[in-house]
Design an enzyme around this catalytic site. Sequence first.
Site, PDB file in Angstrom:
ATOM      1  N   LYS A 273       0.872  -1.177   0.000  1.00 16.28           N
ATOM      2  CA  LYS A 273       0.000   0.000   0.000  1.00 16.28           C
ATOM      3  C   LYS A 273       0.908   1.225   0.000  1.00 16.28           C
ATOM      4  CE  LYS A 273      -3.905   1.905   2.709  1.00 16.28           C
ATOM      5  NZ  LYS A 273      -4.722   1.729   3.927  1.00 16.28           N
TER       6      LYS A 273
ATOM      7  N   SER B  44      -9.675   1.673   3.041  1.00 15.01           N
ATOM      8  CA  SER B  44      -8.804   2.471   2.193  1.00 15.01           C
ATOM      9  C   SER B  44      -7.770   1.647   1.433  1.00 15.01           C
ATOM     10  CB  SER B  44      -8.076   3.512   3.045  1.00 15.01           C
ATOM     11  OG  SER B  44      -7.217   2.875   3.967  1.00 15.01           O
TER      12      SER B  44
ATOM     13  N   SER C 252      -9.921  -0.746   7.168  1.00 19.03           N
ATOM     14  CA  SER C 252      -9.309  -0.544   5.858  1.00 19.03           C
ATOM     15  C   SER C 252      -8.591  -1.747   5.263  1.00 19.03           C
ATOM     16  CB  SER C 252      -8.324   0.636   5.912  1.00 19.03           C
ATOM     17  OG  SER C 252      -9.029   1.846   5.921  1.00 19.03           O
TER      18      SER C 252
END
Lengths: 484, 486
Positions: free
Chosen positions: B76, B151, B175
Amino acid sequence: MQWETVIGLEVHVQLATHSKIFSGASTAFGAEPNSQACAVDLGLPGVLPVLNEQAVAMAVQFGLAVHADIPEVSVFDRKNYFYPDLPKGYQTSQMYHPIVGPGEVEIALDDDTTKRIRIHHAHLEEDAGKSLHEDFHGMTGIDLNRAGTPLLEIVSEPDMRSAKEAAAYLKAIHSIVTYLGISDGNMAEGSMRCDVNVSVRPKGQEAFGTRAEIKNVNSFRFVEKAIAFEVERQIELIEDGGKVVQETRLFDPERDETRSMRTKEEANDYRYFPCPDLLPVVLDQAYLDHLRSQLPELPAEKRERFQQALGLSAYDASVLSASRDMAEYFEAVHRVCGDAKQAANWVQGELSGALNRENLSIANSPVSANQLGELVQRVLDDTINGKAAKQVFQALWHGEGTSADAIIEAKGLKQVTDTGAIEAMIDQVIADSPAQVAQYCDAEPEKRGKMIGYFVGQVMKASRGTANPQQVNGLLKEKLDALL
Amino acid sequence: MHDKTLTQLAKALGSGELSSRELTEHYLQRIQQSGAILNSFITVTADQALERADAADQARAKGTASLLTGVPLALKDIFCTQGIKTSCGSRMLDNFDAPYDATVVEKLKTAGTVTLGKTNMDEFAMGSSNENSYYGPVKNPWDLTAVPGGSSGGSAAAVAAGLTPAALGTDTGGSIRQPAAFCGITGLKPTYGRVSRYGMIAYASSLDQAGPMARSAEDCAHLLNVMAGHDVRDSTCVARGVPDYAETLNAPLSGLKIGLPIEYFGEGLDPEVEKAVREAVSVYESLGATVRDVSLPHTHYAIPAYYVIAPAEASSNLSRFDGVRFGYRCDDPSDLIDLYKRSRAEGFGDEVQRRILIGTHTLSEGFFDAYYTKAQKVRRLIRQDFLDAFEDVDVLMGPASPTPAFDLGAKKDPVSMYLQDIYTIAVNLAGIPGISVPAGFAGGRPIGLQILGTHFAEAQLLNVAHQFQQTTDWHLQRPDFAEESA
């Protein structure tokens, strides 16, 4: 109207840790800008603080030295505001649960009395960087070397009633932190800075007046001057029908005046909240006991002992205990010579005078405590007289010999106490001064005492200062009176 | 190749059946072919990946390789990677090459893994749909009109589409778990303090936690083995031994006590999701587990408490993005205040600005006690709810999200988006671990079963999830997208 001044101080002490409070970067002063700022100090994305244990120990030592409560748990908070030299946009500080609770400090006043000043609390925080406004052609340069340097902010109660008391308090704090070795106390380099809260009130009134806070006063002298100016300004303002407003002011040392910086309305809302990146600091009793056992004898205890055990005056005891270097020097001189009063006289007289003339600190004295102690010893055992002792001191100061004895020997300053030798010199002087002898014999008996001074001077001169002056005096009187 | 799990690939590398270069080239090619459609990567680090792959192959040849050496992964874009752009999904950091590696990145490097690139995400991890990215929304490989969740949407979509065998995500309020559920993969949020946060760009420091996202619980176990452990650079990272999470995967589940929080099966829960979750629970019963209802009475306070605490921390954490030292700076600032205002107004997107405003407000003088202090009290009650429940049961089960993935652009109003996280947020407030495993489909979109354990019960969660995956094959289903683009 009679006015009373009320003063409280916030003293920021830079702690003498090797590395910063939340990072491993060095805290040394004077390096190239931004050469001592690591990723954590720069506030780069993703970095996290790790608390420096040494800073905690130093804060606790201070707390113990001022007899403060040390809470079991203290917590770091974030103080949020934007400024270019504050890399993270917040300062990590302690707002709600400081590491050091209420304590007190004893200050020495000019009239030989002491007064207790209460400490509200002391907390740990990180310093910001520096903004450099010169040399950047209308732009501002940022140096983050200082960012993250550990500070102990010591907040007093509003217990001081004059500029002199405030200065004495600041000196007391200075001497405690330097005794503990937790700060170098160097005010010129910013290791100790101070914010002064000042208000005035009619004498006898209980409620405090509105205060002004004077920021960043960085010398003992400036503290007195800033307060003196501020007190006068506030009294004048009130007497002219005005009102003091709560505000932050800056002291201008060039003009000896304070100027408004921002009022309460313009003040930041710092939005304090507990720093989620740091755990609460939990201190147990064993840790406190350990640190307490390591504490050195502190200035107030030394002052007390110098008076009680060594019989020094309050003034001498206070001067000699003011700094750890001074106290240790004095104690070493005393150990060698064995006479506290003489040791005190020499350290505060000859030695301090010479140090002041050459602007040296006692730690850098060319004459060691051991050398001075031996010198005083030679005065005490009558090996040399006082005048010769001053010569020996000067010789030691200028490195003309390694010890008092060597210099006494080399310069032939050993006091002559052999009566025969002194009598021979006296006879010679009397033989060489027929006119003065005649005058002496003709004079009224009560005036003769004064006239004998001439003969003493001649004999001392003949002995190159080594004759024992009391002996010379006594023998001369005998011999001259025998001529009457 | 890309239909295999990370565990299978690691074994193939170990036996010499596959080289890391072959594997890495294969995934890089897949990213190149279909990456643009999904928009799941912000940065692809092909050159570095191939270099690392060759080094991994050499290590294999020399016999110095560990289990994961040569396995490709995606990160990420919230993890700092030395010399590589670390944008956090924001214009603010579009020009930011991190000068250091995050601790987890360092650990994965040491283990010999190969980083394919950095995945798309909601800006500064604020969002539940991956629509808040400066780099545009990510599409769900199961249905290109649906969101992948957020997210960590880029990581979830990339794993589901077979563009990487696994990826790292972060979870502040769901997330990892919610996008794992939306994309039909397995995602674990470890206990707060299990994995170092150093080098992970902070959103809400007291809630953020990094975790693995992969095809199976077994994959997650191998990744967590590398990621977990104490870090002297993170004071909130716990000094506590790390078990071998792979070792206990096959422990039998007979006698396992499962609790179903009644609050997780109430109003707002999609009936198909509920059905899938209840069916999954009955699978556990067939494996010897017992099931009972439990109550987490403060559940409905979780979202309000979270939206006080997380924005408060974020408003402070994001203060460092001021245009002074790094990141976006506006053109021709007239003075310092102008520099701050425009750099932040132009550099941050709407949702980030919204949360900074909320957080600034709740920490303000006069509001602090009413909001922040109160929210912290609620947080303690929520934590206690879980601790009480774990007195009676071993794990809790429920849906990871009230609905399957929703359509792109469907949730315009921020509050309806916030309500998405109703089953995941309390877990972060309590600091406990949670895992989402694929458990069915509704209208072609995956459904996630969420399993929760007490603090540091990761081994148990992985064991419980793995046993489910030994009995079911939901986790092995692939979207047509993954096959078509092959």
